[in-house]
Design a protein around this motif. Structure first.
Motif, PDB file in Angstrom:
ATOM      1  N   UNK A  13       0.871  -1.154  -0.128  1.00  0.00           N
ATOM      2  CA  UNK A  13       0.088   0.023  -0.166  1.00  0.00           C
ATOM      3  C   UNK A  13       1.022   1.184  -0.177  1.00  0.00           C
ATOM      4  N   UNK A  14       1.872   1.109   0.651  1.00  0.00           N
ATOM      5  CA  UNK A  14       2.809   2.475   0.585  1.00  0.00           C
ATOM      6  C   UNK A  14       3.489   2.842  -0.660  1.00  0.00           C
ATOM      7  N   UNK A  15       3.798   1.554  -1.253  1.00  0.00           N
ATOM      8  CA  UNK A  15       4.583   1.685  -2.691  1.00  0.00           C
ATOM      9  C   UNK A  15       3.750   1.991  -3.694  1.00  0.00           C
ATOM     10  N   UNK A  16       2.462   1.490  -3.701  1.00  0.00           N
ATOM     11  CA  UNK A  16       1.339   1.864  -4.825  1.00  0.00           C
ATOM     12  C   UNK A  16       0.980   3.415  -4.497  1.00  0.00           C
ATOM     13  N   UNK A  17       0.778   3.776  -3.241  1.00  0.00           N
ATOM     14  CA  UNK A  17       0.297   5.090  -2.879  1.00  0.00           C
ATOM     15  C   UNK A  17       1.681   6.089  -3.607  1.00  0.00           C
ATOM     16  N   UNK A  18       2.581   5.599  -3.646  1.00  0.00           N
ATOM     17  CA  UNK A  18       3.798   6.340  -4.240  1.00  0.00           C
ATOM     18  C   UNK A  18       4.127   6.435  -5.601  1.00  0.00           C
ATOM     19  N   UNK A  19       3.141   5.847  -6.285  1.00  0.00           N
ATOM     20  CA  UNK A  19       3.329   5.762  -7.755  1.00  0.00           C
ATOM     21  C   UNK A  19       3.672   4.513  -8.448  1.00  0.00           C
ATOM     22  N   UNK A  20       4.126   3.433  -7.563  1.00  0.00           N
ATOM     23  CA  UNK A  20       4.729   2.335  -8.091  1.00  0.00           C
ATOM     24  C   UNK A  20       3.788   0.931  -8.153  1.00  0.00           C
ATOM     25  N   UNK A  21       3.959   0.281  -9.302  1.00  0.00           N
ATOM     26  CA  UNK A  21       3.252  -1.064  -9.414  1.00  0.00           C
ATOM     27  C   UNK A  21       4.276  -1.836  -8.591  1.00  0.00           C
ATOM     28  N   UNK A  22       3.529  -2.965  -8.133  1.00  0.00           N
ATOM     29  CA  UNK A  22       4.076  -3.905  -7.033  1.00  0.00           C
ATOM     30  C   UNK A  22       3.941  -5.249  -7.569  1.00  0.00           C
TER      31      UNK A  22
END
Length: 693
Positions: free
Chosen positions: A466-475
Motif C-alpha cells: 500500500x505504501x509503494x502503490x500510493x507512491x506511484x509504483x506497481x508492485x
C-alpha cells in the motif's frame, strides 16, 4: 497509505469467546507515534446483530484476553510504558482488574484451570546477577558468559540460557476482596499477608533447568499441565509434549517418536471432553535437523494412551505452521492452513475427517469457539484485522462483526492486488499478485520478494504494497519455488540449490506480467526483499542487470559467516545450502558480488540475530570497494522484525528512507526526485577524502 498512516493499522489478538457465546473480547493494538510504542486495549464485541463493540479496558497495552471456563473472570496481559507485561484478572462484574504477577522479565503466556480457581503462566527467569536482579549491576557490569552450546541466543530475546522460560502455578485470589495496601512503618514487620513485596500473590515455579518450557495449558480435568520442551535442543530440533501436576510433581513425557522421522512438536491441548490429546508436529528426519520446507501436521492420541498417536492432516497438502490449536465442540479442534496465499480455517475430528470451515481470498489468523459459535480474526485486501462469526452450519461463510479498519479505508486508497499465474522457463506455474497505483501508467515496477524462504505472500492487507502503490509504483509479488503454501516438493526444490528455480521463477513472473500489462514500464524496474528476500535480491542483481536499483534488507548474504554468527546458523545454512564449500560458494551472494552493477540500498538492524548485521556491513563494504552506488541504513535497538514490529518511529523512518531511495532512482509524480543542488567541491587534505557516514 503513507508512512505517517501506520497508526491506522489495528492488530487483533485471538478472540476470547464468552461461554454463553453472546460476546467475545479481543485486544486491539496499533503503532502509536506519540508513545513510540504499540498501545491498545481490550474490546468487548457483541456477537448479536445490532450491538456495537466497546472499549473494555484503558491500559497502555492490554493483550491476550482469555475467559475462565465458566466466564466468571477474564485474564489478560498488561504492559505499562517501558515495562514488561504482567498478568491481570478482571472479575465478571468488571471494575478494576487485579494484578497477579510481578515477573522480573514479564509474563508471556497464561491459561486458566478448568474450574477457574487457578492459572498457569510462563515467564523467563533471569540468572541471579543479570538483567537488573542485582542493584547497581547493569548489562556492562555483569559477569562474563561461558558459552558451551550451539544454541544460546534468539532473535528478539537475546541470550537465552541465562533466562530460560519456566512454568508457574498461581491460585486466584478473591477478586472481590479489598485491594492490597502495602504496609508502612512498623506495620512492615508484622505484615503476614502471603504476597510478594509488590502485593501480588505468590506463584509456585513448577519447572527448572536451562531449557525453555513452552505454552503450558491445563488438561481437561485440571489434574495435569501440558507443555512442550526440547531437552536436547543443542543437538536437534526434536521436541516433546510433557505433563506435570499443578504441585510440580509427576513430570512425564507424553510423546514418542519414529526414529526415522522424529517430530518438532508444539501447541499441546486436550479436547473439551478430555478424550483426545492434540498437538502440532513437523517431521525433521532422522538427523533431527532437516527442517527445510517441512509442513506442519495435526496429530491426535487418546489421552488414556498417548503412544497411540495418529496424524490427522496430510503434510504434503496441508500446512498448519501459522497458527495454534483451538478446542471446538466436545471432541474437535480448529487449525489454520496456509495455502496458495490464503489462510484457511479447518475443523478436525478424531472420529471423522477434516473439514474446511473458512477459505477464500483472506487470511484467517486466529479463532475462538464456545457453545458451537466460532469467531475468527482475519485480514484481507480491505482490512488489516477484523472479527467475524463463522457460519458453521451453512458452508463456512463469515459475517464480520467489527470494522477496525474503517479509518484506514477512509483516509487511504487501498490498492487491491490482482491474482496472476505465469509460467517459468521450464513451464512451472508461478503464482502471485500485481498491485497497481492509480492512473494510467506506464508505472515503474517494484518486484518485492518475501522472506523465509518457506513463507508466502497472500491476500492479507500488506502495508508494504500500500505504501509503494500510493507512491506511484506497481508492485509485483510472487511465491516462487522454495515458498510455502504449494506443497513440500515446491518448498524443497531449492534445498542445496538456492538461486536456481527461485531466481528463474521470479524473473519469469516479471516477464509474464510485463508481457500482458502495457501499464507497466519495462524499462524502469526495481527489486527489493528482506531476509531470504534480501538474499534473492542480492543474488538476482549479480546475475541479471535489468533492474535500475535494488534494496537488500536484513539479508542472508553469506552462508559461510552465517554459521556461528546467526542464532540459527548452526543448522540453517547447512539445511539450505549444504556443507560442501564449493557448493555453498555457488549459492552465496557474497561470492559473486563482483558481478553486481545495480545501485543497491542495504538496510539492516543492529540487534538482528537472525541475519546478523555483519552480513549487511560486509556486503555494503564489498559494493563500495567495487564502486557500486550504495548506502547503508542501520537501525539501533531493532532486530530482525523491524518492518513488522519495530518501534513505530523506526518503521516510519524505514518507509521514508526506502521511498527516498526509490525517488532517487525511480522517481514518480507522487514520489519525485529530490532537487539536485550543486554542492561545493570539498577541500582535500593530502589527497585524502573527508570522512563521512
Amino acid at each position: 497509505m503513507k508512512p505517517c498512516d501506520l497508526p491506522l493499522l489495528n492488530s487483533l489478538s485471538a478472540p476470547a469467546v464468552h461461554p454463553d457465546a453472546l460476546h467475545c473480547v479481543v485486544s486491539v493494538t496499533r503503532p502509536d507515534f506519540g508513545a513510540d510504542a504499540y498501545t491498545g486495549q481490550l474490546w468487548r464485541v457483541p456477537l448479536t446483530q445490532g450491538s456495537r463493540p466497546r472499549r473494555l479496558t484503558r491500559g497502555f497495552r492490554d493483550t491476550s484476553p482469555k475467559y475462565s471456563a465458566d466466564g466468571s473472570c477474564l485474564g489478560f496481559l498488561r504492559a505499562a510504558p517501558g515495562e514488561a507485561a504482567q498478568l491481570y484478572v478482571l472479575g465478571a462484574g468488571s471494575g478494576e482488574p487485579v494484578r497477579l504477577t510481578d515477573a522480573k522479565l514479564g509474563v508471556s503466556w497464561f491459561s486458566f484451570s478448568p474450574d477457574g480457581s487457578s492459572v498457569v503462566f510462563s515467564a523467563r527467569v533471569p540468572e541471579e546477577g543479570r538483567y537488573g536482579t542485582t542493584d547497581g549491576v547493569g548489562p556492562d557490569g555483569e559477569d562474563p558468559r561461558l558459552i558451551t552450546t550451539f544454541k544460546y541466543r534468539m532473535n528478539g530475546v537475546g541470550y537465552t540460557a541465562d533466562k530460560p522460560l519456566h512454568i508457574f502455578h498461581l491460585a486466584l485470589p478473591d477478586l472481590d476482596a479489598e485491594p492490597y495496601i502495602a504496609p508502612r512503618g512498623r506495620a512492615k514487620s508484622t505484615d503476614g499477608d502471603a504476597r510478594t513485596a509488590s502485593g501480588v500473590p505468590e506463584a509456585v515455579q513448577l519447572t527448572s533447568g536451562g531449557v525453555d518450557h513452552v505454552q503450558p495449558v491445563f488438561s481437561a480435568d485440571g489434574a495435569t499441565i501440558l507443555f512442550t520442551a526440547s531437552p536436547d535442543a543443542d543437538a536437534s530440533l526434536v521436541s516433546d509434549v510433557f505433563s506435570i501436576r499443578p504441585d510440580g510433581t509427576g513430570l512425564r513425557r507424553l510423546t514418542t517418536h519414529d526414529p526415522a522421522n522424529p517430530l518438532s512438536v508444539s501447541d499441546p491441548v486436550e479436547s473439551a471432553n478430555g478424550h483426545w490429546l492434540f498437538y502440532l508436529g513437523q517431521e525433521v528426519s532422522a538427523t533431527g535437523t532437516d527442517f527445510v520446507a517441512r509442513n506442519t501436521a495435526l496429530y491426535v492420541a487418546p489421552t488414556a494412551d498417548p503412544a497411540a498417536v495418529r496424524r490427522l492432516t496430510d503434510p504434503e497438502t496441508v500446512d498448519l505452521a501459522e497458527g495454534t490449536i483451538v478446542p471446538h465442540n466436545a471432541a474437535e479442534a480448529l487449525v489454520f492452513n496456509r495455502t496458495r496465499g490464503t489462510g484457511e480455517l479447518l475443523a478436525a475430528d478424531p472420529r471423522g475427517g477434516v473439514e474446511v470451515l473458512v477459505s477464500g481470498p483472506r487470511v484467517v489468523e486466529s479463532a475462538g469457539s464456545a457453545g458451537g459459535t466460532v469467531v475468527v480474526t482475519y485480514t484481507d485486501p480491505h482490512t488489516a484485522g477484523d472479527l467475524a462469526i463463522v457460519d458453521v452450519e451453512r458452508g463456512g461463510g463469515i459475517r464480520p462483526v467489527t470494522d477496525f479498519s474503517d479509518a484506514l479505508r477512509q483516509k487511504t486508497t487501498v490498492a487491491v492486488p490482482v491474482e496472476e499465474t505465469h509460467p517459468s522457463r521450464d513451464g512451472y506455474p508461478v503464482h502471485g499478485w500485481l498491485a497497481l497505483p492509480e492512473g494510467p501508467g506506464p508505472h515503474p515496477v517494484l518486484v518485492n520478494i518475501h522472506g523465509g524462504p518457506f513463507a508466502q505472500y497472500g491476500w492479507g492487507y500488506f502495508d508494504e504494497t500500500q505504501v509503494y502503490t500510493n507512491a506511484g509504483y506497481a508492485v509485483l509479488m510472487c511465491n516462487p519455488r522454495g515458498s510455502a503454501g504449494y506443497g513440500q516438493a515446491h518448498g524443497r526444490s531449492i534445498k542445496e540449490a538456492m538461486g536456481t528455480h527461485d531466481l528463474a521463477d521470479v524473473l519469469a513472473f516479471v516477464d509474464g506480467a510485463l508481457a500482458v500489462h502495457p501499464e507497466l514500464d519495462r524499462d524502469r524496474l526495481g527489486i527489493m526483499g528482506g531476509s531470504y528476500g534480501g538474499y534473492l535480491t542480492a543474488w538476482t542483481i549479480a546475475h541479471d542487470h535489468r533492474f535500475t536499483a535494488a534494496v537488500v534488507e536484513r539479508g542472508f548474504l553469506d552462508p559461510l559467516s552465517f554459521v556461528g554468527s546467526a542464532d540459527i546458523g548452526w543448522f540453517f545454512s547447512a539445511g539450505y545450502t549444504g556443507t560442501d564449500p564449493a557448493g555453498v560458494a555457488a549459492q552465496s551472494p557474497m561470492a559473486c558480488v563482483d558481478a553486481v552493477r545495480t545501485p543497491t540500498f542495504v538496510v539492516h538492524s543492529e540487534q538482528d540475530l537472525r541475519c546478523p548485521v555483519e552480513q549487511a556491513q560486509r556486503y555494503y563494504t564489498a559494493l563500495k570497494l567495487r564502486s557500486v552506488p550504495t548506502d547503508l541504513l542501520l537501525f539501533p535497538g531493532e532486530n530482525h522484525e523491524l518492518s513488522r514490529s519495530g518501534t513505530p518511529w523506526h518503521r516510519r523512518q524505514r518507509f521514508e528512507h526506502l521511498l527516498a531511495w526509490w525517488a532517487r532512482w525511480l522517481p514518480t509524480p507522487q514520489n519525485p526526485a529530490p532537487e539536485q543542488a550543486a554542492e561545493p567541491e570539498p577541500e582535500l587534505d593530502a589527497g585524502r577524502e573527508p570522512a563521512r557516514i
